[in-house]
Structures are given as structure tokens and as C-alpha cells.
Design a protein around this motif. Sequence first.
Motif, PDB file in Angstrom:
ATOM      1  N   LEU A  69      94.160   8.086  73.637  1.00 12.10           N
ATOM      2  CA  LEU A  69      94.873   8.226  74.902  1.00 12.10           C
ATOM      3  C   LEU A  69      96.332   8.599  74.666  1.00 12.10           C
ATOM      4  O   LEU A  69      96.890   9.456  75.356  1.00 12.10           O
ATOM      5  CB  LEU A  69      94.788   6.934  75.717  1.00 12.10           C
ATOM      6  N   THR A  70      96.946   7.992  73.677  1.00 11.46           N
ATOM      7  CA  THR A  70      98.351   8.255  73.375  1.00 11.46           C
ATOM      8  C   THR A  70      98.555   9.693  72.909  1.00 11.46           C
ATOM      9  O   THR A  70      99.530  10.348  73.301  1.00 11.46           O
ATOM     10  CB  THR A  70      98.860   7.252  72.321  1.00 11.46           C
ATOM     11  N   GLU A  71      97.661  10.212  72.104  1.00 11.06           N
ATOM     12  CA  GLU A  71      97.749  11.609  71.652  1.00 11.06           C
ATOM     13  C   GLU A  71      97.631  12.555  72.848  1.00 11.06           C
ATOM     14  O   GLU A  71      98.382  13.522  72.970  1.00 11.06           O
ATOM     15  CB  GLU A  71      96.662  11.902  70.612  1.00 11.06           C
ATOM     16  N   TRP A  72      96.694  12.262  73.735  1.00  7.42           N
ATOM     17  CA  TRP A  72      96.549  13.061  74.946  1.00  7.42           C
ATOM     18  C   TRP A  72      97.833  13.001  75.781  1.00  7.42           C
ATOM     19  O   TRP A  72      98.322  14.024  76.272  1.00  7.42           O
ATOM     20  CB  TRP A  72      95.342  12.549  75.758  1.00  7.42           C
ATOM     21  N   LEU A  73      98.388  11.805  75.939  1.00  4.91           N
ATOM     22  CA  LEU A  73      99.625  11.611  76.704  1.00  4.91           C
ATOM     23  C   LEU A  73     100.763  12.449  76.127  1.00  4.91           C
ATOM     24  O   LEU A  73     101.467  13.159  76.858  1.00  4.91           O
ATOM     25  CB  LEU A  73      99.991  10.122  76.703  1.00  4.91           C
ATOM     26  N   LYS A  74     100.948  12.378  74.816  1.00  2.00           N
ATOM     27  CA  LYS A  74     102.020  13.153  74.176  1.00  2.00           C
ATOM     28  C   LYS A  74     101.825  14.646  74.411  1.00  2.00           C
ATOM     29  O   LYS A  74     102.790  15.366  74.668  1.00  2.00           O
ATOM     30  CB  LYS A  74     102.085  12.846  72.683  1.00  2.00           C
ATOM     31  N   ASN A  75     100.587  15.121  74.349  1.00  2.00           N
ATOM     32  CA  ASN A  75     100.308  16.541  74.590  1.00  2.00           C
ATOM     33  C   ASN A  75     100.603  16.950  76.027  1.00  2.00           C
ATOM     34  O   ASN A  75     101.069  18.065  76.273  1.00  2.00           O
ATOM     35  CB  ASN A  75      98.862  16.880  74.212  1.00  2.00           C
ATOM     36  N   GLU A  76     100.342  16.058  76.978  1.00  2.00           N
ATOM     37  CA  GLU A  76     100.673  16.351  78.378  1.00  2.00           C
ATOM     38  C   GLU A  76     102.185  16.491  78.551  1.00  2.00           C
ATOM     39  O   GLU A  76     102.651  17.360  79.290  1.00  2.00           O
ATOM     40  CB  GLU A  76     100.121  15.270  79.311  1.00  2.00           C
ATOM     41  N   PHE A  77     102.954  15.671  77.871  1.00  2.00           N
ATOM     42  CA  PHE A  77     104.409  15.795  77.926  1.00  2.00           C
ATOM     43  C   PHE A  77     104.859  17.094  77.262  1.00  2.00           C
ATOM     44  O   PHE A  77     105.727  17.785  77.800  1.00  2.00           O
ATOM     45  CB  PHE A  77     105.083  14.573  77.274  1.00  2.00           C
ATOM     46  N   ILE A  78     104.269  17.439  76.135  1.00  2.00           N
ATOM     47  CA  ILE A  78     104.620  18.694  75.459  1.00  2.00           C
ATOM     48  C   ILE A  78     104.347  19.882  76.382  1.00  2.00           C
ATOM     49  O   ILE A  78     105.173  20.801  76.481  1.00  2.00           O
ATOM     50  CB  ILE A  78     103.846  18.835  74.126  1.00  2.00           C
ATOM     51  N   LYS A  79     103.209  19.882  77.067  1.00  2.00           N
ATOM     52  CA  LYS A  79     102.880  20.956  78.023  1.00  2.00           C
ATOM     53  C   LYS A  79     103.946  21.075  79.102  1.00  2.00           C
ATOM     54  O   LYS A  79     104.148  22.143  79.679  1.00  2.00           O
ATOM     55  CB  LYS A  79     101.527  20.687  78.700  1.00  2.00           C
ATOM     56  N   ASN A  80     104.616  19.978  79.401  1.00  2.00           N
ATOM     57  CA  ASN A  80     105.662  19.952  80.419  1.00  2.00           C
ATOM     58  C   ASN A  80     107.067  20.036  79.821  1.00  2.00           C
ATOM     59  O   ASN A  80     108.042  19.645  80.458  1.00  2.00           O
ATOM     60  CB  ASN A  80     105.510  18.699  81.283  1.00  2.00           C
ATOM     61  N   LYS A  81     107.137  20.514  78.561  1.00  2.00           N
ATOM     62  CA  LYS A  81     108.415  20.771  77.869  1.00  2.00           C
ATOM     63  C   LYS A  81     109.252  19.512  77.645  1.00  2.00           C
ATOM     64  O   LYS A  81     110.468  19.513  77.776  1.00  2.00           O
ATOM     65  CB  LYS A  81     109.212  21.838  78.611  1.00  2.00           C
TER      66      LYS A  81
END
Length: 176
Positions: A69-81
Motif C-alpha cells: 500500500l505504501t509503495e502504491w501511495l508513493k507512486n500516486e504522489f509521484i504522479k502528482n509531482k
Amino acid sequence: MTIKTIFLDRDGVINHEVNYLHKIEDFKFIDGVFESCRYFQKLGFKIIIISNQSGIGRGYYSLEEYYNLTEWLKNEFIKNKIEIYDIFFCPHHPEKNCFCRKPKPGMFLNAKNKHEIDMKNSWMIGDKESDISAARSSGVTNTILLKSGHKIDENNTSAKYILESIKDAIGVIQNM
């Protein structure tokens, strides 16, 4: 060189509160979290998540599920710069009485030591008094308690500010 940080609790601040959240399909971001974090970055803050995760210690979900879940969360933030600079979590059951579980300051002090954080010029945004207590015990006096997670007692808080949601923090932090 020291850095200034926005410490964020996860549940109730970044995402809607769901008891023992560990499934991506149950994760719903709070409105304004990405815009707020981009703004904080623009001001030169690093973003660090500080989160109690007692569901691990209670056996409700595994470390692997938390990390997924944490890896997914970090990727969602990366997608949002947005860069999540680091994440600290306490996996322990509350009865373990560990030093890392909020309201104790262990996660904050670990972050300070690892990253040379300027605690005086950093902020904590949380949704429980335990978030505020842990931050203050570690030297972070700029604190915001949000109404977007748990029920709060506005008359008995040591938070510097009480706001409806993380998106309202933009107005407070820009004026400091």
C-alpha cells in the motif's frame, strides 16, 4: 545543512479514515492533499509521513500488505509531482509501550537524526491529539490539528491551529 519538513499523519490527513486501512481499493485521498503538498514543496519543505500502524501488531494485516500500500501511495504522489521524502511508521500494538508510537516522539526523533531536520521551522499536520503531542515532544511547535479524521476536542488541544482539512493549511503556512 538542516531541512524544514512538513510532517503528515496518514489516515485522516492524506486519506479518509478507514479502520486498519491496508487495501488499495479502500484508499481514498482527501480533497486538496495533492495541491497542498505541491504548495508545501514550492515553499521548500520536505514531506515526511509519520503514521501509527497498529493493525500490523494486532495481526489485522502484514508488513508486506503495508509495504504494498505504501509503495502504491508513493507512486500516486509521484504522479502528482510530489516527492515523499521519507515515511516512518510504528507497527506495534499499543500495549507494547514502544518509543515510536505516537504520542511518543520516537518517529520524529528518528526522522530528525536521519535527515538533520530543523524542527523549529517544521510543521506537523495531524488529526489526533497524539500527533500534536508527539510533534511537540520532539521540538515541532508549529502544529495543525485537522477535523478531517477523528473527532477532536477543540477546547483541550495543544495544537497551534485547528482546521477543517489539509487544503486549509495553505492559508496558515503561507502567512508564517
